[in-house]
Structures are given as C-alpha cells and as structure tokens.
Scaffold this motif. Structure first.
Motif, PDB file in Angstrom:
ATOM      1  N   ILE A   9       0.836  -1.204   0.000  1.00 33.55           N
ATOM      2  CA  ILE A   9       0.000   0.000   0.000  1.00 33.55           C
ATOM      3  C   ILE A   9       0.867   1.250   0.000  1.00 33.55           C
ATOM      4  O   ILE A   9       0.655   2.182  -0.795  1.00 33.55           O
ATOM      5  CB  ILE A   9      -0.948  -0.007   1.211  1.00 33.55           C
ATOM      6  CG1 ILE A   9      -1.988  -1.138   1.064  1.00 33.55           C
ATOM      7  CG2 ILE A   9      -1.656   1.340   1.359  1.00 33.55           C
ATOM      8  CD1 ILE A   9      -2.886  -1.279   2.278  1.00 33.55           C
ATOM      9  N   LEU A  10       1.863   1.288   0.876  1.00 35.78           N
ATOM     10  CA  LEU A  10       2.742   2.461   0.941  1.00 35.78           C
ATOM     11  C   LEU A  10       3.529   2.622  -0.356  1.00 35.78           C
ATOM     12  O   LEU A  10       3.706   3.744  -0.861  1.00 35.78           O
ATOM     13  CB  LEU A  10       3.707   2.323   2.125  1.00 35.78           C
ATOM     14  CG  LEU A  10       3.073   2.373   3.516  1.00 35.78           C
ATOM     15  CD1 LEU A  10       4.122   2.121   4.594  1.00 35.78           C
ATOM     16  CD2 LEU A  10       2.389   3.707   3.747  1.00 35.78           C
ATOM     17  N   ASN A  11       3.978   1.514  -0.907  1.00 39.06           N
ATOM     18  CA  ASN A  11       4.778   1.585  -2.126  1.00 39.06           C
ATOM     19  C   ASN A  11       3.945   2.068  -3.314  1.00 39.06           C
ATOM     20  O   ASN A  11       4.394   2.901  -4.106  1.00 39.06           O
ATOM     21  CB  ASN A  11       5.380   0.212  -2.422  1.00 39.06           C
ATOM     22  CG  ASN A  11       6.257   0.242  -3.663  1.00 39.06           C
ATOM     23  OD1 ASN A  11       7.332   0.847  -3.665  1.00 39.06           O
ATOM     24  ND2 ASN A  11       5.809  -0.428  -4.706  1.00 39.06           N
ATOM     25  N   LEU A  12       2.715   1.572  -3.435  1.00 36.11           N
ATOM     26  CA  LEU A  12       1.876   1.952  -4.570  1.00 36.11           C
ATOM     27  C   LEU A  12       1.391   3.391  -4.459  1.00 36.11           C
ATOM     28  O   LEU A  12       1.244   4.080  -5.475  1.00 36.11           O
ATOM     29  CB  LEU A  12       0.667   1.006  -4.663  1.00 36.11           C
ATOM     30  CG  LEU A  12       1.001  -0.437  -5.067  1.00 36.11           C
ATOM     31  CD1 LEU A  12      -0.235  -1.316  -4.962  1.00 36.11           C
ATOM     32  CD2 LEU A  12       1.563  -0.489  -6.487  1.00 36.11           C
ATOM     33  N   ALA A 231      -3.984  -8.036  -1.942  1.00 36.12           N
ATOM     34  CA  ALA A 231      -4.803  -7.245  -1.019  1.00 36.12           C
ATOM     35  C   ALA A 231      -4.340  -5.792  -0.984  1.00 36.12           C
ATOM     36  O   ALA A 231      -5.154  -4.860  -1.000  1.00 36.12           O
ATOM     37  CB  ALA A 231      -4.763  -7.855   0.377  1.00 36.12           C
ATOM     38  N   GLY A 232      -3.017  -5.577  -0.954  1.00 36.62           N
ATOM     39  CA  GLY A 232      -2.506  -4.207  -0.953  1.00 36.62           C
ATOM     40  C   GLY A 232      -2.852  -3.470  -2.237  1.00 36.62           C
ATOM     41  O   GLY A 232      -3.270  -2.301  -2.209  1.00 36.62           O
ATOM     42  N   ALA A 233      -2.681  -4.158  -3.373  1.00 38.41           N
ATOM     43  CA  ALA A 233      -3.023  -3.534  -4.657  1.00 38.41           C
ATOM     44  C   ALA A 233      -4.519  -3.252  -4.747  1.00 38.41           C
ATOM     45  O   ALA A 233      -4.937  -2.210  -5.258  1.00 38.41           O
ATOM     46  CB  ALA A 233      -2.578  -4.448  -5.804  1.00 38.41           C
ATOM     47  N   TRP A 234      -5.331  -4.181  -4.232  1.00 32.52           N
ATOM     48  CA  TRP A 234      -6.784  -3.992  -4.304  1.00 32.52           C
ATOM     49  C   TRP A 234      -7.240  -2.828  -3.431  1.00 32.52           C
ATOM     50  O   TRP A 234      -8.107  -2.035  -3.843  1.00 32.52           O
ATOM     51  CB  TRP A 234      -7.484  -5.272  -3.868  1.00 32.52           C
ATOM     52  CG  TRP A 234      -8.971  -5.098  -3.765  1.00 32.52           C
ATOM     53  CD1 TRP A 234      -9.862  -4.936  -4.792  1.00 32.52           C
ATOM     54  CD2 TRP A 234      -9.738  -5.043  -2.561  1.00 32.52           C
ATOM     55  NE1 TRP A 234     -11.140  -4.793  -4.296  1.00 32.52           N
ATOM     56  CE2 TRP A 234     -11.090  -4.851  -2.937  1.00 32.52           C
ATOM     57  CE3 TRP A 234      -9.418  -5.149  -1.199  1.00 32.52           C
ATOM     58  CZ2 TRP A 234     -12.108  -4.755  -1.997  1.00 32.52           C
ATOM     59  CZ3 TRP A 234     -10.434  -5.053  -0.269  1.00 32.52           C
ATOM     60  CH2 TRP A 234     -11.757  -4.864  -0.668  1.00 32.52           C
ATOM     61  N   ILE A 235      -6.674  -2.689  -2.240  1.00 32.98           N
ATOM     62  CA  ILE A 235      -7.058  -1.578  -1.361  1.00 32.98           C
ATOM     63  C   ILE A 235      -6.726  -0.240  -2.021  1.00 32.98           C
ATOM     64  O   ILE A 235      -7.546   0.699  -2.024  1.00 32.98           O
ATOM     65  CB  ILE A 235      -6.368  -1.707   0.005  1.00 32.98           C
ATOM     66  CG1 ILE A 235      -6.936  -2.908   0.764  1.00 32.98           C
ATOM     67  CG2 ILE A 235      -6.530  -0.436   0.825  1.00 32.98           C
ATOM     68  CD1 ILE A 235      -6.213  -3.221   2.065  1.00 32.98           C
ATOM     69  N   CYS A 236      -5.554  -0.138  -2.627  1.00 32.35           N
ATOM     70  CA  CYS A 236      -5.179   1.104  -3.317  1.00 32.35           C
ATOM     71  C   CYS A 236      -6.088   1.351  -4.518  1.00 32.35           C
ATOM     72  O   CYS A 236      -6.539   2.477  -4.743  1.00 32.35           O
ATOM     73  CB  CYS A 236      -3.723   1.029  -3.764  1.00 32.35           C
ATOM     74  SG  CYS A 236      -2.528   1.071  -2.426  1.00 32.35           S
ATOM     75  N   MET A 237      -6.353   0.299  -5.276  1.00 29.53           N
ATOM     76  CA  MET A 237      -7.178   0.457  -6.464  1.00 29.53           C
ATOM     77  C   MET A 237      -8.610   0.810  -6.100  1.00 29.53           C
ATOM     78  O   MET A 237      -9.249   1.663  -6.743  1.00 29.53           O
ATOM     79  CB  MET A 237      -7.154  -0.843  -7.282  1.00 29.53           C
ATOM     80  CG  MET A 237      -7.875  -0.712  -8.624  1.00 29.53           C
ATOM     81  SD  MET A 237      -7.159   0.613  -9.607  1.00 29.53           S
ATOM     82  CE  MET A 237      -8.568   1.101 -10.580  1.00 29.53           C
ATOM     83  N   PHE A 238      -9.132   0.206  -5.054  1.00 30.15           N
ATOM     84  CA  PHE A 238     -10.495   0.515  -4.630  1.00 30.15           C
ATOM     85  C   PHE A 238     -10.608   1.965  -4.156  1.00 30.15           C
ATOM     86  O   PHE A 238     -11.608   2.641  -4.411  1.00 30.15           O
ATOM     87  CB  PHE A 238     -10.923  -0.443  -3.518  1.00 30.15           C
ATOM     88  CG  PHE A 238     -12.338  -0.248  -3.062  1.00 30.15           C
ATOM     89  CD1 PHE A 238     -13.395  -0.434  -3.939  1.00 30.15           C
ATOM     90  CD2 PHE A 238     -12.608   0.142  -1.761  1.00 30.15           C
ATOM     91  CE1 PHE A 238     -14.708  -0.240  -3.523  1.00 30.15           C
ATOM     92  CE2 PHE A 238     -13.915   0.336  -1.341  1.00 30.15           C
ATOM     93  CZ  PHE A 238     -14.962   0.139  -2.220  1.00 30.15           C
TER      94      PHE A 238
END
Length: 379
Positions: A9-12, A231-238
């Motif tokens: 999440i932090l990286n994206l 999960a991290g990518a999905w949270i950022c994308m959402f």
C-alpha cells in the motif's frame, strides 16, 4: 501477510505513474465526456425556426389554420417564430434575405410549406411537415364526413385527438444517452487496476529486485505473499475507484440511481478481479505496463467506451457470440453496473458478480501456480 499488504500500500501510493493511470486518466476522460455530452440531451430537440406566413384571403379561408399557427408559435414546445407577409413575393424576398427560413402559403385551401436550404436541414422542419400533413389529413376527413351529411355538431363529436408518440419511463432511474459511456469508463478504470497488481507482484518477485529476492528466500508461504500483495493492490485500487466514482457523481452529474451502494460493491469486486488478473501478468517477465494498458484499451472496445461505433460492435459481438463477450472481464464489470439500472430484480446483478468472483478466483490460482515456480534456483 499483513506486513506485505501494508508495504505494498505504501509503495503503490508513492508511485505517481501508477496513480496517474488508475486515477488521473479516468478523471481526464470524464472531463472530456462532460464536454462531449453536455448538449447530448438537446441534440434531438426541435428549436424554433423563423417561418413567414402569407396572410392573404386564402389563408383566412383555411379553417383552423390560424389557430394551429398560433399554437405552433407559443407555449413551451414552440416550433416556429412567425412573421406575416401580404404576398408570396414578399415572403420569397424575406427568405432570400435570410430573414426567414421558409414560409407557409395556402394553395386551394391546402397549406404548402416552402423552406430554404438551411431551413430544410433543421430538425424542426421534419416536425413542421408532420404537423401540416396532419392538418391536411384532418381537414380531408372533415370534408368527407360533411359530404355524408353529418352536421357540425356531429363533426365535433367525431373529433379525436391523435397522440403520435408518448413518453414512457421503463426504468426506475432516467437513463441518459451518456450513462453507458460513463459506466464503460468505470469498467476501464477497473481494468487499469491491473497495473497496480503488476507492479506489486514484481516488487515481491525474486527476479525483479533485491527486496524481491530476499522475500523469495524468506520462509513465508507463497500464497500468503501473493494474497498480501493482491490485497494491498486492491485496497489502493479501490480507493482510486471511489475517488473516480465520487467525481462522476458530484462533478460530472452522472445519475447512478437508488442502488449506488450495490454499485460500489460491484466496483469493489471488479477491482479485485482486475488486480488478480494483473498479478498473473506480473509473473510474466516480458509483460510491461504498456502491454497491460493495451489489453485494457482493447477489452474496453467491446464495452462501448469509444463511441457509437464501439457500442454497435459490442452489441453485435454480444448477439452473435455471447460466450466470447462474456469471457471479457471488463464486459462483465460493465454488465454488472448496467444491470442495476435496467432490471428491477437483482438476479442479473448477482449473476454478473458471481462470474466476476469466479474470474478473480481463476486468476488468483494461476498467479499462485506461477509464483510457486519462482524458487531461488530459478532466479
């Protein structure tokens, strides 16, 4: 797993390029749509045009024509602006001087419409011709009834008001012509979410970076690493999708109807599916962000994003090869969005969501199988 998720999440969120593609591009496209579709509802609205009336003895003898002209020139549905002329020659001169776009002259008790080239190209000309044809037909009916011996009182009784078209509201929410474009834009935005998953998976892949190599050597099950990454990518994308959704609702003025909450659920599931698909592409060394963008753009062609021709192509594929259309992940996303508008029952929406979840599961399994093959010996 949770540490991997927080790291992703932090990286994206620090990746400006990724945020530009997943949030900046959709908002820019919605601004373009706002400019393109700002007057779309008025395209087929008949605007008043300047029409001259040859007000001579023949005009006065035409029964009811004066009242009809008055009705056309007044009210909320005004069709013409009227100027009166004493002769045909005077009206023709006014038309040549561009003071009017045409004129109506009565010949043998029949009103005849004469239009200039510019007046003939207006949408109001079609409506005006239909009104005059209706007037001529009604007068002919009255003449025929009078010839059969009906008195004036019986003619009034025989009067029937004709309604050529009637507006009917089929769906609960008024669906504007531009709505399908905005829904296809939401699906396209979900498709661009594969970029986030692509970058996230590459961050944990051993062949991509030193951090990825250390994670590959760590004693953590691959499914936990992959699940945390997705999960991290999905949270950022959402989060990006919610920003785009709010922009469309409050800035672009898109009417999402009374089921906006279910639409948010469909957006969440679609984002999860595309993130799972992006994780599969992230395990392919030769796949770069440009390829992911090209795939999303190509799949959006069959959702009707690129205009009327694209919508006709999407309809043709859906009717001719429904299985091929249903295999398109972005088509499923668009279908789940539109089903909330076009159907009273929730069954089509639930069916589309189940297909989306199944696709997400298939993508996750494929990505996990490929992740398990990324052992230290294969780096």
């Amino acid at each position: 797993m949770w540490a991997t998720c927080a790291y992703q999440i932090l990286n994206l969120l620090r990746s400006k390029i990724t945020l530009l593609w997943t949030m900046g591009l959709p908002i820019s496209l919605s601004l373009i749509f706002m400019g393109m579709f700002s007057n779309l509802d008025q395209v087929y609205r008949a605007e008043p045009i300047a029409i001259g009336i040859v007000h001579d003895e023949d005009f006065e003898q035409a029964p009811g024509l004066d009242e009809m002209v008055t009705a056309l020139a007044t009210g909320d549905d005004q069709l013409i602006t009227v100027s009166f002329h004493e002769s045909v020659e005077e009206a023709e001169k006014a038309a040549k001087d561009d003071d009017i776009l045409g004129y109506i002259a009565v010949d043998s008790r029949v009103p005849v419409l004469h239009l200039t080239t510019r007046g003939n190209g207006t949408s109001s000309a079609l409506v005006l011709r239909a009104v005059l044809d209706s007037y001529v037909q009604k007068q002919a009916e009255y003449a025929a009834l009078a010839a059969q011996g009906l008195d004036p009182q019986q003619l009034v009784t025989a009067e029937v008001t004709r309604v050529f078209t009637e507006r009917t509201q089929v769906t609960k929410t008024v669906v504007k012509p531009a709505t399908r474009y905005y829904y296809a834009l939401l699906a396209f935005t979900c498709g661009m979410g594969a970029l986030m998953a692509l970058e996230a998976v590459r961050n944990v892949a051993g062949r991509s970076s030193a951090v990825g190599a250390r994670r590959t050597l760590a004693g953590i099950p691959r499914w936990k690493v992959l699940l945390g990454t997705i999960a991290g990518a999905w949270i950022c994308m959402f989060g990006c999708m919610i920003v785009v959704f709010m922009f469309l609702k409050f800035v672009a003025g898109v009417q999402f109807g009374s089921r906006a909450g279910w639409l948010v659920l469909a957006i969440a599931l679609s984002s999860l599916m595309t993130c799972a698909g992006g994780s599969v592409l992230g395990t392919i060394r030769q796949c770069d962000p440009g390829i992911v963008s090209a795939i999303s753009c190509l799949l959006s062609l069959f959702t009707g994003l690129y205009g009327d021709a694209s919508q006709r192509l999407a309809n043709m594929v859906e009717q001719g090869a429904p299985l091929v259309a249903q295999m398109n992940p972005l088509w499923q996303s668009t279908r789940s969005f539109l089903s909330l508008l076009y159907y009273d029952e929730m069954e089509p929406f639930v069916r589309s969501c189940m297909v989306i979840c199944a696709m997400a599961g298939v993508f996750f399994v494929i990505a996990l199988i490929r992740m398990r093959r990324m052992s230290y010996e294969r780096l």
